[in-house]
Design a protein around this motif. Structure first.
Motif, mmCIF file in Angstrom:
data_model
loop_
_atom_site.group_PDB
_atom_site.id
_atom_site.type_symbol
_atom_site.label_atom_id
_atom_site.label_comp_id
_atom_site.label_asym_id
_atom_site.label_seq_id
_atom_site.Cartn_x
_atom_site.Cartn_y
_atom_site.Cartn_z
ATOM 1 N N ARG A 36 48.245 46.599 42.478
ATOM 2 C CA ARG A 36 46.960 47.239 42.772
ATOM 3 C C ARG A 36 46.268 47.535 41.452
ATOM 4 O O ARG A 36 46.907 47.911 40.472
ATOM 5 N N ARG A 37 44.955 47.361 41.437
ATOM 6 C CA ARG A 37 44.179 47.710 40.249
ATOM 7 C C ARG A 37 42.874 48.346 40.705
ATOM 8 O O ARG A 37 42.212 47.849 41.609
ATOM 9 N N ASP A 38 42.511 49.447 40.050
ATOM 10 C CA ASP A 38 41.261 50.142 40.330
ATOM 11 C C ASP A 38 40.252 49.805 39.244
ATOM 12 O O ASP A 38 40.558 49.880 38.055
ATOM 13 N N PHE A 39 39.055 49.424 39.664
ATOM 14 C CA PHE A 39 37.969 49.064 38.765
ATOM 15 C C PHE A 39 36.802 50.036 38.953
ATOM 16 O O PHE A 39 36.749 50.772 39.934
ATOM 17 N N ARG A 40 35.853 49.971 38.027
ATOM 18 C CA ARG A 40 34.562 50.671 38.151
ATOM 19 C C ARG A 40 33.484 49.604 38.217
ATOM 20 O O ARG A 40 33.375 48.768 37.326
#
Length: 124
Positions: free
Chosen positions: A20-24
């Protein structure tokens, strides 16, 4: 041998999340959250010559979930194709929202297997 017309559709279910990766996503000056999840490759795709693997990806943005799958001959190829598919989908979301996607505050999303070398011989 089965004809393509008689093959069942590729399963659409998400599998267990392995990454999982969270981006803006910067739309103008407004930051929005965007999450990429990669599912565990699964050997469940019926194809013309037998069975294939698929790797599902899910992108969550604006309370919407986009789930897609990429296929491969084995789990590693399906996973690599899944990451490539994620990059394509992220570019599409970025372009359609006239936005900039950031990870850890920068523009490098680190989704390439090897770092891009700007001054290498291959780029000349």
């Amino acid at each position: 041998m089965k004809s393509c017309a008689t093959l069942p559709p590729m399963p659409k279910r998400m599998t267990a999340i392995i990454a999982r990766r969270d981006f803006r996503l910067m739309i103008g000056k407004r930051p929005r959250s965007l999450t990429l999840e990669i599912g565990k490759p699964k050997h469940d795709v019926v194809c013309k010559f037998g069975m294939a693997w698929r790797c599902p990806i899910r992108i969550t943005f604006k309370n919407k979930k986009l789930t897609r799958s990429a296929c491969g001959e084995d789990a590693i190829q399906a996973l690599l194709h899944g990451i490539s598919l994620a990059k394509i989908e992220l570019r599409s979301i970025t372009a359609s929202n006239k936005a900039t996607l950031k990870w850890l505050g920068g523009l490098d999303l680190s989704l390439d297997l090897l770092p891009v070398q700007k001054n290498s011989r291959e780029n000349r």
